[in-house]
Design a protein around this motif. Structure first.
Motif, PDB file in Angstrom:
ATOM      1  N   MET A 229     -53.047   8.884 -31.418  1.00 35.59           N
ATOM      2  CA  MET A 229     -53.983   9.879 -30.908  1.00 35.59           C
ATOM      3  C   MET A 229     -55.190   9.223 -30.238  1.00 35.59           C
ATOM      4  O   MET A 229     -55.689   9.718 -29.221  1.00 35.59           O
ATOM      5  CB  MET A 229     -54.418  10.818 -32.030  1.00 35.59           C
ATOM      6  CG  MET A 229     -53.277  11.701 -32.525  1.00 35.59           C
ATOM      7  SD  MET A 229     -53.822  13.162 -33.440  1.00 35.59           S
ATOM      8  CE  MET A 229     -54.582  14.135 -32.149  1.00 35.59           C
ATOM      9  N   ARG A 230     -55.632   8.098 -30.767  1.00 38.85           N
ATOM     10  CA  ARG A 230     -56.763   7.402 -30.145  1.00 38.85           C
ATOM     11  C   ARG A 230     -56.376   6.740 -28.829  1.00 38.85           C
ATOM     12  O   ARG A 230     -57.239   6.503 -27.973  1.00 38.85           O
ATOM     13  CB  ARG A 230     -57.350   6.372 -31.109  1.00 38.85           C
ATOM     14  CG  ARG A 230     -58.155   6.991 -32.248  1.00 38.85           C
ATOM     15  CD  ARG A 230     -58.852   5.925 -33.067  1.00 38.85           C
ATOM     16  NE  ARG A 230     -59.718   6.497 -34.083  1.00 38.85           N
ATOM     17  CZ  ARG A 230     -60.975   6.883 -33.877  1.00 38.85           C
ATOM     18  NH1 ARG A 230     -61.512   6.770 -32.671  1.00 38.85           N
ATOM     19  NH2 ARG A 230     -61.690   7.389 -34.870  1.00 38.85           N
ATOM     20  N   HIS A 231     -55.090   6.428 -28.655  1.00 35.73           N
ATOM     21  CA  HIS A 231     -54.633   5.771 -27.431  1.00 35.73           C
ATOM     22  C   HIS A 231     -53.964   6.734 -26.464  1.00 35.73           C
ATOM     23  O   HIS A 231     -53.453   6.302 -25.423  1.00 35.73           O
ATOM     24  CB  HIS A 231     -53.679   4.625 -27.771  1.00 35.73           C
ATOM     25  CG  HIS A 231     -54.356   3.439 -28.391  1.00 35.73           C
ATOM     26  ND1 HIS A 231     -54.688   3.378 -29.719  1.00 35.73           N
ATOM     27  CD2 HIS A 231     -54.774   2.268 -27.842  1.00 35.73           C
ATOM     28  CE1 HIS A 231     -55.274   2.230 -29.978  1.00 35.73           C
ATOM     29  NE2 HIS A 231     -55.346   1.541 -28.868  1.00 35.73           N
ATOM     30  N   PRO A 233     -53.706   8.757 -23.433  1.00 34.75           N
ATOM     31  CA  PRO A 233     -54.542   8.704 -22.226  1.00 34.75           C
ATOM     32  C   PRO A 233     -55.030  10.067 -21.758  1.00 34.75           C
ATOM     33  O   PRO A 233     -55.988  10.147 -20.988  1.00 34.75           O
ATOM     34  CB  PRO A 233     -53.599   8.075 -21.183  1.00 34.75           C
ATOM     35  CG  PRO A 233     -52.228   8.396 -21.662  1.00 34.75           C
ATOM     36  CD  PRO A 233     -52.306   8.392 -23.162  1.00 34.75           C
ATOM     37  N   THR A 234     -54.392  11.153 -22.222  1.00 30.98           N
ATOM     38  CA  THR A 234     -54.787  12.486 -21.767  1.00 30.98           C
ATOM     39  C   THR A 234     -55.591  13.257 -22.800  1.00 30.98           C
ATOM     40  O   THR A 234     -56.240  14.244 -22.453  1.00 30.98           O
ATOM     41  CB  THR A 234     -53.542  13.324 -21.405  1.00 30.98           C
ATOM     42  OG1 THR A 234     -52.787  13.572 -22.601  1.00 30.98           O
ATOM     43  CG2 THR A 234     -52.673  12.588 -20.398  1.00 30.98           C
ATOM     44  N   HIS A 235     -55.544  12.818 -24.054  1.00 33.11           N
ATOM     45  CA  HIS A 235     -56.180  13.603 -25.119  1.00 33.11           C
ATOM     46  C   HIS A 235     -56.630  12.682 -26.253  1.00 33.11           C
ATOM     47  O   HIS A 235     -56.222  12.867 -27.402  1.00 33.11           O
ATOM     48  CB  HIS A 235     -55.184  14.652 -25.638  1.00 33.11           C
ATOM     49  CG  HIS A 235     -55.825  15.799 -26.353  1.00 33.11           C
ATOM     50  ND1 HIS A 235     -56.304  16.912 -25.714  1.00 33.11           N
ATOM     51  CD2 HIS A 235     -56.066  16.014 -27.665  1.00 33.11           C
ATOM     52  CE1 HIS A 235     -56.795  17.760 -26.602  1.00 33.11           C
ATOM     53  NE2 HIS A 235     -56.670  17.235 -27.793  1.00 33.11           N
ATOM     54  N   PRO A 236     -57.473  11.677 -25.970  1.00 31.46           N
ATOM     55  CA  PRO A 236     -57.844  10.731 -27.030  1.00 31.46           C
ATOM     56  C   PRO A 236     -58.854  11.314 -28.018  1.00 31.46           C
ATOM     57  O   PRO A 236     -59.934  11.724 -27.637  1.00 31.46           O
ATOM     58  CB  PRO A 236     -58.463   9.563 -26.240  1.00 31.46           C
ATOM     59  CG  PRO A 236     -59.001  10.198 -24.993  1.00 31.46           C
ATOM     60  CD  PRO A 236     -58.088  11.348 -24.682  1.00 31.46           C
ATOM     61  N   ARG A 237     -58.465  11.381 -29.272  1.00 31.64           N
ATOM     62  CA  ARG A 237     -59.387  11.804 -30.330  1.00 31.64           C
ATOM     63  C   ARG A 237     -58.774  11.438 -31.670  1.00 31.64           C
ATOM     64  O   ARG A 237     -57.606  11.071 -31.764  1.00 31.64           O
ATOM     65  CB  ARG A 237     -59.662  13.307 -30.272  1.00 31.64           C
ATOM     66  CG  ARG A 237     -58.457  14.198 -30.555  1.00 31.64           C
ATOM     67  CD  ARG A 237     -58.896  15.649 -30.667  1.00 31.64           C
ATOM     68  NE  ARG A 237     -57.799  16.556 -30.900  1.00 31.64           N
ATOM     69  CZ  ARG A 237     -57.268  16.810 -32.099  1.00 31.64           C
ATOM     70  NH1 ARG A 237     -57.741  16.199 -33.173  1.00 31.64           N
ATOM     71  NH2 ARG A 237     -56.269  17.672 -32.232  1.00 31.64           N
ATOM     72  N   ALA A 238     -59.568  11.558 -32.718  1.00 28.59           N
ATOM     73  CA  ALA A 238     -59.072  11.265 -34.064  1.00 28.59           C
ATOM     74  C   ALA A 238     -58.335  12.480 -34.614  1.00 28.59           C
ATOM     75  O   ALA A 238     -58.705  13.625 -34.327  1.00 28.59           O
ATOM     76  CB  ALA A 238     -60.233  10.905 -34.978  1.00 28.59           C
ATOM     77  N   PRO A 239     -57.272  12.257 -35.399  1.00 32.15           N
ATOM     78  CA  PRO A 239     -56.588  13.396 -36.027  1.00 32.15           C
ATOM     79  C   PRO A 239     -57.466  14.023 -37.094  1.00 32.15           C
ATOM     80  O   PRO A 239     -58.334  13.370 -37.672  1.00 32.15           O
ATOM     81  CB  PRO A 239     -55.345  12.745 -36.643  1.00 32.15           C
ATOM     82  CG  PRO A 239     -55.715  11.319 -36.859  1.00 32.15           C
ATOM     83  CD  PRO A 239     -56.665  10.959 -35.752  1.00 32.15           C
ATOM     84  N   ARG A 240     -57.225  15.302 -37.357  1.00 31.34           N
ATOM     85  CA  ARG A 240     -57.998  16.033 -38.355  1.00 31.34           C
ATOM     86  C   ARG A 240     -57.063  16.651 -39.389  1.00 31.34           C
ATOM     87  O   ARG A 240     -55.928  17.006 -39.077  1.00 31.34           O
ATOM     88  CB  ARG A 240     -58.825  17.139 -37.677  1.00 31.34           C
ATOM     89  CG  ARG A 240     -59.818  16.630 -36.640  1.00 31.34           C
ATOM     90  CD  ARG A 240     -60.381  17.765 -35.805  1.00 31.34           C
ATOM     91  NE  ARG A 240     -59.319  18.486 -35.092  1.00 31.34           N
ATOM     92  CZ  ARG A 240     -59.546  19.421 -34.175  1.00 31.34           C
ATOM     93  NH1 ARG A 240     -60.783  19.751 -33.854  1.00 31.34           N
ATOM     94  NH2 ARG A 240     -58.527  20.038 -33.584  1.00 31.34           N
ATOM     95  N   TRP A 241     -57.572  16.765 -40.600  1.00 24.67           N
ATOM     96  CA  TRP A 241     -56.779  17.335 -41.688  1.00 24.67           C
ATOM     97  C   TRP A 241     -56.301  18.739 -41.331  1.00 24.67           C
ATOM     98  O   TRP A 241     -55.162  19.113 -41.595  1.00 24.67           O
ATOM     99  CB  TRP A 241     -57.621  17.341 -42.957  1.00 24.67           C
ATOM    100  CG  TRP A 241     -56.915  17.881 -44.169  1.00 24.67           C
ATOM    101  CD1 TRP A 241     -57.035  19.128 -44.692  1.00 24.67           C
ATOM    102  CD2 TRP A 241     -55.979  17.195 -45.002  1.00 24.67           C
ATOM    103  NE1 TRP A 241     -56.248  19.268 -45.820  1.00 24.67           N
ATOM    104  CE2 TRP A 241     -55.587  18.091 -46.025  1.00 24.67           C
ATOM    105  CE3 TRP A 241     -55.439  15.913 -44.993  1.00 24.67           C
ATOM    106  CZ2 TRP A 241     -54.678  17.753 -47.018  1.00 24.67           C
ATOM    107  CZ3 TRP A 241     -54.535  15.573 -45.984  1.00 24.67           C
ATOM    108  CH2 TRP A 241     -54.160  16.477 -46.976  1.00 24.67           C
ATOM    109  N   ARG A 242     -57.187  19.542 -40.722  1.00 21.61           N
ATOM    110  CA  ARG A 242     -56.797  20.918 -40.398  1.00 21.61           C
ATOM    111  C   ARG A 242     -55.695  20.973 -39.354  1.00 21.61           C
ATOM    112  O   ARG A 242     -54.959  21.955 -39.273  1.00 21.61           O
ATOM    113  CB  ARG A 242     -58.015  21.731 -39.954  1.00 21.61           C
ATOM    114  CG  ARG A 242     -58.681  21.297 -38.670  1.00 21.61           C
ATOM    115  CD  ARG A 242     -59.810  22.285 -38.347  1.00 21.61           C
ATOM    116  NE  ARG A 242     -60.560  21.930 -37.150  1.00 21.61           N
ATOM    117  CZ  ARG A 242     -61.643  21.169 -37.149  1.00 21.61           C
ATOM    118  NH1 ARG A 242     -62.101  20.667 -38.296  1.00 21.61           N
ATOM    119  NH2 ARG A 242     -62.280  20.898 -36.028  1.00 21.61           N
TER     120      ARG A 242
END
Length: 308
Positions: A229-231, A233-242
């Motif tokens: 998810m951090r890599h 290229p179109t949607h980089p962000r950290a995963p969330r529990w929810r």
């Protein structure tokens, strides 16, 4: 492909042992980066399998190859070759997906190299031990592999049955890969467990291996989700529990309770056997109509005709 004797094939079906390899192939040219539309979290949760399994399958094969000379059941011995062939083909198929991810902008080398080094170190560290301890390590390697095969069988049965990914419009090629692999994991779910029981059989070591292996498996999976998810290229962000709770509610991924609690707990029952963890008939029924498995059978038949 040589025919399997009917009595051996029947016992293999009953026991959860495989009889042959299916040399499937997949065309990834039309598969998008987010193969679950508008759902990068579910996409990458499942994509972690492509990172984990090539190295993991090779590690499984090493354990079974080393234990094979100790197995004294002829039918179980006969199941070892197709098991190794299936696992090797799984590793190859998922490696091809990693190349597809790299083409789409996610280079997974840093993660997979780290996993390879960790698994290699586990084996190399014990090569210098005295022979009795090396034998203990073989039993431990088998027990760890049996524990992980328990997870893959449970996940295999889940992906055969779930319809959440179908309803989400998931890419059909990726679904076929996951279900082909899941079916073969269900088909051969008892091989390593039965090898372990045949050459060792200690419940204490089996339970210890699950207690130690399950947290490591979950750690590497979570680390993989975070990495992908951090890599992205179109949607980089950290995963969330929810995100996980939402995906599980929609039957797109196994839920936290299933993965973290019920799956390992069932394995810890003293009378556990993998036969209770999957439906071989359901797995084989899917393999009869899987596009990739059908194409593999056609190629094998054509090759057989050419040889004749």
């Amino acid at each position: 492909m040589a025919e399997t004797p009917p009595t051996q094939e029947l016992r293999a079906f009953d026991q959860g042992w495989p009889t042959h390899r299916r040399m499937v192939r997949f065309d990834w040219s039309e598969t998008p980066l987010h193969w679950v539309p508008d759902d990068p979290f579910t996409t990458h949760v499942i994509n972690v399998l492509h990172l984990l399994l090539p190295a993991g399958e090779r590690w499984f094969i090493e354990a079974v190859k080393e234990a094979a000379p100790l197995v004294d059941d002829p039918d179980l011995q006969a199941a070892i070759k197709p098991f190794i062939q299936q696992e090797a083909w799984h590793a190859w198929a998922h490696t091809i997906v990693l190349r597809h991810l790299a083409d789409q902008g996610i280079d997974t080398t840093a993660y997979t190299d780290r996993l390879d080094r960790w698994l290699s170190a586990l084996g190399e560290r014990h090569e210098r031990w005295p022979q009795p301890l090396r034998r203990w390590w073989l039993y431990r390697h088998l027990a760890d592999t049996a524990a992980l095969e328990h997870f893959t069988a449970v996940l295999g049965q889940w992906v055969i049955q779930t319809r959440g990914l179908d309803y989400a419009g998931a890419d059909p090629t990726m679904l076929d890969l996951l279900r082909w692999h899941g079916c073969e994991e269900v088909e051969h779910r008892a091989v390593v467990f039965d090898i372990y029981q045949n050459v060792c059989g200690s419940y204490a070591l089996r339970a210890l291996s699950m207690l130690l292996t399950a947290p490591q498996f979950v750690f590497w999976w979570f680390a993989g989700v975070r990495y992908l998810m951090r890599h992205d290229p179109t949607h980089p962000r950290a995963p969330r529990w929810r995100d996980w709770l939402r995906a599980a509610r929609d039957y797109r991924t196994p839920g936290p309770w299933k993965l973290l609690v019920t799956t390992p707990v069932r394995y810890l029952r003293p009378r556990h056997h993998p036969q209770s963890e999957g439906n071989t008939a359901m797995a084989l029924a899917y393999l009869e109509q899987s596009p990739a498995a059908l194409a593999a059978r056609e190629r094998a038949a054509a090759a057989s005709d050419d040889d004749g």
